[in-house]
Design a protein around this motif. Structure first.
Motif, PDB file in Angstrom:
ATOM      1  N   LEU A   1       0.837  -1.197   0.000  1.00 40.54           N
ATOM      2  CA  LEU A   1       0.000   0.000   0.000  1.00 40.54           C
ATOM      3  C   LEU A   1       0.876   1.252   0.000  1.00 40.54           C
ATOM      4  N   PHE A   2       1.888   1.262   0.849  1.00 41.97           N
ATOM      5  CA  PHE A   2       2.761   2.436   0.958  1.00 41.97           C
ATOM      6  C   PHE A   2       3.731   2.541  -0.208  1.00 41.97           C
ATOM      7  N   LEU A   3       4.164   1.419  -0.746  1.00 42.51           N
ATOM      8  CA  LEU A   3       5.044   1.469  -1.913  1.00 42.51           C
ATOM      9  C   LEU A   3       4.330   2.117  -3.090  1.00 42.51           C
ATOM     10  N   PHE A   4       3.092   1.676  -3.368  1.00 48.24           N
ATOM     11  CA  PHE A   4       2.308   2.281  -4.448  1.00 48.24           C
ATOM     12  C   PHE A   4       1.987   3.749  -4.142  1.00 48.24           C
ATOM     13  N   GLY A   5       1.697   4.022  -2.879  1.00 51.27           N
ATOM     14  CA  GLY A   5       1.375   5.399  -2.486  1.00 51.27           C
ATOM     15  C   GLY A   5       2.545   6.338  -2.661  1.00 51.27           C
ATOM     16  N   SER A   6       3.745   5.892  -2.312  1.00 49.47           N
ATOM     17  CA  SER A   6       4.936   6.745  -2.445  1.00 49.47           C
ATOM     18  C   SER A   6       5.238   7.050  -3.906  1.00 49.47           C
ATOM     19  N   ILE A   7       4.994   6.082  -4.780  1.00 48.51           N
ATOM     20  CA  ILE A   7       5.197   6.298  -6.222  1.00 48.51           C
ATOM     21  C   ILE A   7       4.226   7.351  -6.748  1.00 48.51           C
ATOM     22  N   MET A   8       2.960   7.299  -6.293  1.00 49.67           N
ATOM     23  CA  MET A   8       1.953   8.247  -6.755  1.00 49.67           C
ATOM     24  C   MET A   8       2.155   9.653  -6.175  1.00 49.67           C
ATOM     25  N   VAL A   9       2.698   9.728  -4.956  1.00 48.83           N
ATOM     26  CA  VAL A   9       2.913  11.027  -4.304  1.00 48.83           C
ATOM     27  C   VAL A   9       4.170  11.721  -4.812  1.00 48.83           C
ATOM     28  N   LEU A  10       5.138  10.941  -5.295  1.00 50.56           N
ATOM     29  CA  LEU A  10       6.444  11.467  -5.718  1.00 50.56           C
ATOM     30  C   LEU A  10       6.363  12.678  -6.655  1.00 50.56           C
ATOM     31  N   PRO A  11       5.549  12.660  -7.725  1.00 50.58           N
ATOM     32  CA  PRO A  11       5.504  13.821  -8.625  1.00 50.58           C
ATOM     33  C   PRO A  11       4.993  15.093  -7.952  1.00 50.58           C
ATOM     34  N   PHE A  12       4.136  14.951  -6.935  1.00 53.02           N
ATOM     35  CA  PHE A  12       3.565  16.120  -6.264  1.00 53.02           C
ATOM     36  C   PHE A  12       4.538  16.758  -5.268  1.00 53.02           C
ATOM     37  N   GLY A  13       5.315  15.919  -4.584  1.00 51.47           N
ATOM     38  CA  GLY A  13       6.113  16.452  -3.488  1.00 51.47           C
ATOM     39  C   GLY A  13       7.609  16.541  -3.697  1.00 51.47           C
ATOM     40  N   TYR A  14       8.124  16.029  -4.836  1.00 52.54           N
ATOM     41  CA  TYR A  14       9.577  15.973  -5.019  1.00 52.54           C
ATOM     42  C   TYR A  14      10.231  17.353  -4.954  1.00 52.54           C
ATOM     43  N   SER A  15       9.706  18.304  -5.707  1.00 52.26           N
ATOM     44  CA  SER A  15      10.339  19.635  -5.762  1.00 52.26           C
ATOM     45  C   SER A  15      10.288  20.334  -4.405  1.00 52.26           C
ATOM     46  N   GLU A  16       9.182  20.178  -3.678  1.00 45.30           N
ATOM     47  CA  GLU A  16       9.060  20.825  -2.369  1.00 45.30           C
ATOM     48  C   GLU A  16       9.979  20.172  -1.343  1.00 45.30           C
ATOM     49  N   LEU A  17      10.121  18.846  -1.405  1.00 44.16           N
ATOM     50  CA  LEU A  17      11.010  18.161  -0.468  1.00 44.16           C
ATOM     51  C   LEU A  17      12.470  18.480  -0.772  1.00 44.16           C
ATOM     52  N   ALA A  18      12.798  18.601  -2.051  1.00 46.03           N
ATOM     53  CA  ALA A  18      14.173  18.912  -2.441  1.00 46.03           C
ATOM     54  C   ALA A  18      14.583  20.318  -1.994  1.00 46.03           C
ATOM     55  N   ALA A  19      13.598  21.201  -1.817  1.00 43.57           N
ATOM     56  CA  ALA A  19      13.883  22.591  -1.448  1.00 43.57           C
ATOM     57  C   ALA A  19      13.984  22.800   0.063  1.00 43.57           C
ATOM     58  N   VAL A  20      13.775  21.751   0.850  1.00 44.93           N
ATOM     59  CA  VAL A  20      13.793  21.884   2.318  1.00 44.93           C
ATOM     60  C   VAL A  20      15.198  22.215   2.813  1.00 44.93           C
ATOM     61  N   GLU A  21      15.290  23.204   3.691  1.00 45.34           N
ATOM     62  CA  GLU A  21      16.563  23.572   4.312  1.00 45.34           C
ATOM     63  C   GLU A  21      16.596  22.966   5.719  1.00 45.34           C
ATOM     64  N   TRP A  22      17.138  21.769   5.806  1.00 46.43           N
ATOM     65  CA  TRP A  22      17.066  20.985   7.038  1.00 46.43           C
ATOM     66  C   TRP A  22      17.766  21.659   8.209  1.00 46.43           C
ATOM     67  N   HIS A  23      18.796  22.465   7.932  1.00 44.91           N
ATOM     68  CA  HIS A  23      19.563  23.092   9.015  1.00 44.91           C
ATOM     69  C   HIS A  23      18.769  24.168   9.756  1.00 44.91           C
ATOM     70  N   LEU A  24      17.637  24.590   9.192  1.00 40.26           N
ATOM     71  CA  LEU A  24      16.811  25.611   9.832  1.00 40.26           C
ATOM     72  C   LEU A  24      15.799  25.017  10.817  1.00 40.26           C
ATOM     73  N   PHE A  25      15.714  23.699  10.857  1.00 40.97           N
ATOM     74  CA  PHE A  25      14.736  23.038  11.742  1.00 40.97           C
ATOM     75  C   PHE A  25      15.100  23.273  13.212  1.00 40.97           C
ATOM     76  N   THR A  26      14.129  23.679  14.002  1.00 36.98           N
ATOM     77  CA  THR A  26      14.305  23.786  15.445  1.00 36.98           C
ATOM     78  C   THR A  26      14.025  22.412  16.065  1.00 36.98           C
ATOM     79  N   PRO A  27      14.423  22.192  17.325  1.00 39.39           N
ATOM     80  CA  PRO A  27      14.124  20.903  17.967  1.00 39.39           C
ATOM     81  C   PRO A  27      12.620  20.578  17.941  1.00 39.39           C
ATOM     82  N   TYR A  28      11.769  21.590  18.129  1.00 38.56           N
ATOM     83  CA  TYR A  28      10.323  21.336  18.123  1.00 38.56           C
ATOM     84  C   TYR A  28       9.844  20.894  16.742  1.00 38.56           C
TER      85      TYR A  28
END
Length: 296
Positions: free
Chosen positions: A190-217
């Motif tokens: 279920l999750f394997l198929f779901g991740s394939i279908m979600v990939l086109p929608f979220g790839y660019s936004e996930l790639a743009a994440v600046e992880w070093h700005l994350f606070t502990p919360y």
């Protein structure tokens, strides 16, 4: 009430408690601007997919009939893709309180779908339980609205409503799969198929994440959503559906506004009053009536 049924009820209760907390955690991450909604979904699904496939290495293998893979894909679309995309995008425009209350339409939709597709009987006790729970949720929403409005409440609420209907369809599909296969068998697909279908929608936004700005919360919130609200809930729900009706599982969704209110009090953003106590009592009474088994 036998031991297995009690454990199933505890499992589905925990699912709704986790979801009740998720509204706030997910909303805080999105509002902070560190992760855009679709990028957050891809992170959530990919993380859970890895955990489910790692878990499958230590569980017995079960043969899946070829035609059932189509059901997996359809269930993944309604339970992961459409469900999550509309939920997270809706949270961008509305508030956690609004969203949690709108989700209370799920038991009604599931009850109708269950009577049509699963031939579940709608008893008077169930109807009374749903009425009590729905009444409590409405009272809680009227007196528990957030003081901060989203950018577009109407649009946000509509998207969360689509999410609620999608989740209802998913519960019906899941019930059919849970009676045929063990959850450990089909949930990873279920999750394997779901991740394939979600990939086109979220790839660019996930790639743009600046992880070093994350606070502990923010890190805590992200980990909670991925581990508890995704891996945990999507594992517990099918386990519960092996021993409970889909309509019974859905009624527990009325607990979400109560959990959201309690969490708001703990965080210092809300307070307890007599109206909220009465509303909570109505919700839990509704859950009790629906989960009661009629005497033979």
């Amino acid at each position: 009430m036998n031991k297995i049924r009690i454990l199933s009820i505890i499992a589905v209760f925990m699912v709704q408690v986790i979801y009740g907390l998720t509204f706030t955690f997910a909303n805080d991450v999105i509002d902070a601007g560190h992760v855009r909604p679709f990028g957050f979904i891809l992170l959530r699904v990919l993380g859970a997919t890895c955990m489910f496939w790692l878990l499958s290495l230590f569980t017995p293998r079960e043969k899946i009939e070829t035609q059932d893979f189509v059901r997996f894909i359809v269930a993944a679309f309604f339970g992961l893709v459409l469900n999550m995309l509309t939920f997270f995008k809706g949270l961008e425009y509305t508030t956690p309180i609004h969203a949690s209350v709108i989700m209370t339409v799920v038991p009604i939709v599931v009850l109708v779908f269950s009577s049509i597709f699963l031939k579940e009987r709608i008893t008077l006790l169930k109807m009374l339980g749903i009425l009590l729970g729905f009444s409590g949720a409405i009272i809680l929403s009227v007196y528990g609205r957030s003081t901060q409005s989203g950018d577009d409440i109407v649009l946000g609420n509509f998207l969360v409503f689509i999410n609620a209907v999608s989740y209802s369809i998913y519960l019906i599909l899941l019930k059919k799969l849970a009676t045929k296969y063990h959850p450990f068998t089909f949930i990873r697909w279920l999750f394997l198929f779901g991740s394939i279908m979600v990939l086109p929608f979220g790839y660019s936004e996930l790639a743009a994440v600046e992880w070093h700005l994350f606070t502990p919360y923010i890190w805590l919130s992200v980990l909670f959503v991925v581990i508890a609200a995704t891996f945990g809930t999507y594992l517990l729900n099918p386990l519960a559906l092996q021993h409970l009706k889909a309509s019974t599982v859905s009624i527990f969704l009325y607990i979400q506004p109560v959990v959201a209110g309690i969490f708001a009090v703990i965080m210092g953003s809300d307070h307890v009053n007599s109206v909220k106590i009465v509303a909570s009592a109505l919700i839990f009474s509704g859950v009790y009536l629906v989960t009661r088994r009629p005497k033979s």
